[in-house]
Design an enzyme around this catalytic site. Structure first.
Site, PDB file in Angstrom:
ATOM      1  N   TYR A  64     -63.719 -85.235 -63.000  1.00 41.41           N
ATOM      2  CA  TYR A  64     -63.693 -83.846 -63.484  1.00 41.41           C
ATOM      3  C   TYR A  64     -62.820 -83.707 -64.723  1.00 41.41           C
ATOM      4  O   TYR A  64     -63.256 -83.178 -65.755  1.00 41.41           O
ATOM      5  CB  TYR A  64     -63.188 -82.952 -62.347  1.00 41.41           C
ATOM      6  CG  TYR A  64     -62.937 -81.510 -62.722  1.00 41.41           C
ATOM      7  CD1 TYR A  64     -63.995 -80.605 -62.828  1.00 41.41           C
ATOM      8  CD2 TYR A  64     -61.646 -81.044 -62.956  1.00 41.41           C
ATOM      9  CE1 TYR A  64     -63.755 -79.277 -63.156  1.00 41.41           C
ATOM     10  CE2 TYR A  64     -61.409 -79.716 -63.280  1.00 41.41           C
ATOM     11  CZ  TYR A  64     -62.458 -78.835 -63.379  1.00 41.41           C
ATOM     12  OH  TYR A  64     -62.230 -77.525 -63.708  1.00 41.41           O
ATOM     13  N   GLN A  65     -61.573 -84.192 -64.643  1.00 40.62           N
ATOM     14  CA  GLN A  65     -60.615 -83.985 -65.751  1.00 40.62           C
ATOM     15  C   GLN A  65     -61.106 -84.645 -67.045  1.00 40.62           C
ATOM     16  O   GLN A  65     -60.969 -84.073 -68.121  1.00 40.62           O
ATOM     17  CB  GLN A  65     -59.232 -84.551 -65.410  1.00 40.62           C
ATOM     18  CG  GLN A  65     -58.839 -84.434 -63.955  1.00 40.62           C
ATOM     19  CD  GLN A  65     -58.125 -83.155 -63.587  1.00 40.62           C
ATOM     20  OE1 GLN A  65     -58.254 -82.153 -64.289  1.00 40.62           O
ATOM     21  NE2 GLN A  65     -57.396 -83.201 -62.499  1.00 40.62           N
ATOM     22  N   ASP A  89     -52.277 -78.562 -62.359  1.00 39.21           N
ATOM     23  CA  ASP A  89     -51.965 -79.901 -61.849  1.00 39.21           C
ATOM     24  C   ASP A  89     -51.655 -80.886 -62.968  1.00 39.21           C
ATOM     25  O   ASP A  89     -51.131 -81.963 -62.715  1.00 39.21           O
ATOM     26  CB  ASP A  89     -53.133 -80.421 -61.011  1.00 39.21           C
ATOM     27  CG  ASP A  89     -54.426 -80.420 -61.802  1.00 39.21           C
ATOM     28  OD1 ASP A  89     -54.618 -81.327 -62.620  1.00 39.21           O
ATOM     29  OD2 ASP A  89     -55.226 -79.484 -61.621  1.00 39.21           O
ATOM     30  N   ASP A 159     -59.924 -74.638 -67.339  1.00 36.61           N
ATOM     31  CA  ASP A 159     -59.911 -75.394 -66.074  1.00 36.61           C
ATOM     32  C   ASP A 159     -59.464 -74.419 -64.996  1.00 36.61           C
ATOM     33  O   ASP A 159     -58.321 -74.429 -64.564  1.00 36.61           O
ATOM     34  CB  ASP A 159     -58.922 -76.560 -66.200  1.00 36.61           C
ATOM     35  CG  ASP A 159     -58.787 -77.341 -64.903  1.00 36.61           C
ATOM     36  OD1 ASP A 159     -59.676 -77.228 -64.044  1.00 36.61           O
ATOM     37  OD2 ASP A 159     -57.786 -78.050 -64.748  1.00 36.61           O
ATOM     38  N   TYR A 227     -65.698 -82.060 -54.680  1.00 36.60           N
ATOM     39  CA  TYR A 227     -66.025 -80.668 -54.998  1.00 36.60           C
ATOM     40  C   TYR A 227     -67.313 -80.306 -54.258  1.00 36.60           C
ATOM     41  O   TYR A 227     -68.113 -81.197 -53.944  1.00 36.60           O
ATOM     42  CB  TYR A 227     -66.170 -80.457 -56.518  1.00 36.60           C
ATOM     43  CG  TYR A 227     -64.851 -80.329 -57.275  1.00 36.60           C
ATOM     44  CD1 TYR A 227     -63.651 -80.100 -56.602  1.00 36.60           C
ATOM     45  CD2 TYR A 227     -64.809 -80.434 -58.661  1.00 36.60           C
ATOM     46  CE1 TYR A 227     -62.452 -79.985 -57.295  1.00 36.60           C
ATOM     47  CE2 TYR A 227     -63.606 -80.324 -59.357  1.00 36.60           C
ATOM     48  CZ  TYR A 227     -62.429 -80.096 -58.674  1.00 36.60           C
ATOM     49  OH  TYR A 227     -61.257 -79.978 -59.357  1.00 36.60           O
TER      50      TYR A 227
HETATM   51  N1  AAT Z   1     -57.759 -79.538 -62.384  1.00 32.76           N
HETATM   52  C1  AAT Z   1     -57.749 -78.912 -61.117  1.00 32.76           C
HETATM   53  C2  AAT Z   1     -58.796 -78.003 -60.913  1.00 32.76           C
HETATM   54  C3  AAT Z   1     -58.748 -76.678 -60.951  1.00 32.76           C
HETATM   55  S1  AAT Z   1     -57.275 -75.965 -61.279  1.00 32.76           S
HETATM   56  C4  AAT Z   1     -57.418 -74.271 -61.465  1.00 32.76           C
HETATM   57  C5  AAT Z   1     -56.086 -73.634 -61.873  1.00 32.76           C
HETATM   58  O1  AAT Z   1     -56.369 -72.375 -62.470  1.00 32.76           O
HETATM   59  C6  AAT Z   1     -55.097 -73.360 -60.725  1.00 32.76           C
HETATM   60  O2  AAT Z   1     -53.906 -74.052 -60.965  1.00 32.76           O
HETATM   61  C7  AAT Z   1     -54.897 -71.825 -60.785  1.00 32.76           C
HETATM   62  O3  AAT Z   1     -53.582 -71.425 -60.469  1.00 32.76           O
HETATM   63  C8  AAT Z   1     -55.262 -71.514 -62.234  1.00 32.76           C
HETATM   64  N2  AAT Z   1     -55.678 -70.115 -62.487  1.00 32.76           N
HETATM   65  C9  AAT Z   1     -56.431 -69.316 -61.696  1.00 32.76           C
HETATM   66  N3  AAT Z   1     -56.603 -68.104 -62.261  1.00 32.76           N
HETATM   67  C10 AAT Z   1     -55.948 -68.119 -63.460  1.00 32.76           C
HETATM   68  C11 AAT Z   1     -55.778 -67.150 -64.504  1.00 32.76           C
HETATM   69  N4  AAT Z   1     -56.297 -65.928 -64.410  1.00 32.76           N
HETATM   70  N5  AAT Z   1     -55.047 -67.513 -65.600  1.00 32.76           N
HETATM   71  C12 AAT Z   1     -54.521 -68.755 -65.694  1.00 32.76           C
HETATM   72  N6  AAT Z   1     -54.669 -69.709 -64.725  1.00 32.76           N
HETATM   73  C13 AAT Z   1     -55.374 -69.409 -63.622  1.00 32.76           C
HETATM   74  C14 AAT Z   1     -60.050 -75.988 -60.721  1.00 32.76           C
HETATM   75  C15 AAT Z   1     -60.763 -76.500 -59.518  1.00 32.76           C
HETATM   76  C16 AAT Z   1     -62.181 -76.056 -59.375  1.00 32.76           C
HETATM   77  C17 AAT Z   1     -62.607 -75.969 -57.916  1.00 32.76           C
HETATM   78  C18 AAT Z   1     -64.070 -76.015 -57.703  1.00 32.76           C
HETATM   79  N7  AAT Z   1     -64.474 -75.562 -56.389  1.00 32.76           N
END
Ligand code: AAT
Length: 285
Positions: A64-65, A89, A159, A227
């Site tokens: 994913y990353q 993360d 992300d 996922y």
């Molecule tokens: N790389 C890991 C995958 C993610 S992380 C998603 C991140 O978005 C979380 O750390 C969350 O705290 C942040 N986040 C959520 N809403 C906001 C916002 N409004 N502004 C800034 N950051 C936010 C995604 C995984 C996908 C899962 C699929 N099912």
């Protein structure tokens, strides 16, 4: 967690749940924004879950990353200034930092506790670049943060978690309008785009929001066991017309290529080739 197994909450994917065998619960609590769980799994390494939804496992996070980062970074000829939305993360940050040409990185993650926990428990996997001198780390709702930004970024990587919870604001046409304003001419954005097996209707809607705002739009995906349904997509948009996002503008530098486990130029192009049932929806937008 029940009988030694973690099962994902199924709000957005009723009737199915990914389960992982738990060796040890490492951290469990609630931040101002969400429930946070860290556990050591039997076969997928350390796992981070937010509101009961898997955000990463050490075994497959790179699928994913790497893709959410290197597709937009290589679709752009010379990205120097990058905005990461979410990504607490640190995995996307790690991948962005591998680009020597990048000079400025802003990361806007709503939840400071996600970054703290990542640096405590994922310092050998995703949280490796929080000390990079190019980084400015902010904690705010990204929808608010981008409102008054103009022509700042070459690449934006959204992300974000799923649109149930704090990320709801990040799937709206308003957010995309602000983002476009925050982007330079010829800039590219890549947004976590859910799963074509589960959310095709949502994908169609969000793509049409993007089309209202960006002249070039396309959709790609990656495979990832942990996922939902083993697959997740990406919405790619450019502020310039007629940009062919599926053809990379650059190939990875040899030093970068040696570190990659999923992304290559061939995988970049292939990621946009969709099965017919999804292609019909994307092509219609
Ligand atoms: N790389 C890991 C995958 C993610 S992380 C998603 C991140 O978005 C979380 O750390 C969350 O705290 C942040 N986040 C959520 N809403 C906001 C916002 N409004 N502004 C800034 N950051 C936010 C995604 C995984 C996908 C899962 C699929 N099912």
């Amino acid at each position: 967690i029940r009988d030694g197994w973690f099962s994902e909450s199924e709000v957005m994917w009723p009737g199915q749940a990914m389960s992982l065998k738990v060796d040890e619960v490492i951290w469990e609590g609630r931040s101002d924004f969400q429930d946070i769980l860290v556990f050591k799994s039997a076969t997928y390494g350390m796992v981070l879950a937010l509101d009961g939804v898997i955000q990463l496992t050490e075994r497959d996070e790179y699928a994913y990353q790497e893709m959410i980062t290197h597709i937009p970074m290589h679709a752009h000829p010379d990205p120097q200034s990058v905005l990461i939305v979410g990504g607490g993360d640190g995995g996307v940050l790690r991948e962005v930092c591998r680009h020597a040409g990048v000079q400025k990185i802003v990361m806007c993650e709503i939840d400071p506790q996600v970054c703290e926990i990542a640096q405590k428990f994922f310092s050998n996997s995703t949280a490796t670049a929080f000390n990079d001198p190019r980084l400015t780390l902010l904690h705010a709702d990204a929808a608010e943060f981008v409102k008054d930004k103009a022509q700042e970024f070459d690449v934006v990587i959204v992300d974000s978690s799923d649109p149930v919870g704090p990320a709801e604001t990040l799937f709206t046409a308003d957010f995309y309008r602000s983002l476009r304003h925050a982007m330079k001419p010829n800039a590219i954005m890549c947004n976590q785009g859910e799963c074509m097996w589960l959310h095709l209707e949502l994908i169609g809607e969000v793509l049409s929001h993007c089309k209202e705002v960006f002249p070039s739009v396309d959709y790609a995906f990656t495979t990832i066991p942990t996922y939902p349904s083993g697959q997740i997509g990406f919405l790619l948009c450019s502020t310039a017309p007629n940009v062919v996002l599926r053809s990379p503008a650059r190939t990875p530098e040899p030093e970068l290529a040696a570190q990659l486990k999923y992304y290559s130029s061939a995988v970049h192009a292939a990621a946009f080739v969709l099965p017919e049932f999804a292609e019909r929806v994307v092509a219609k937008v």
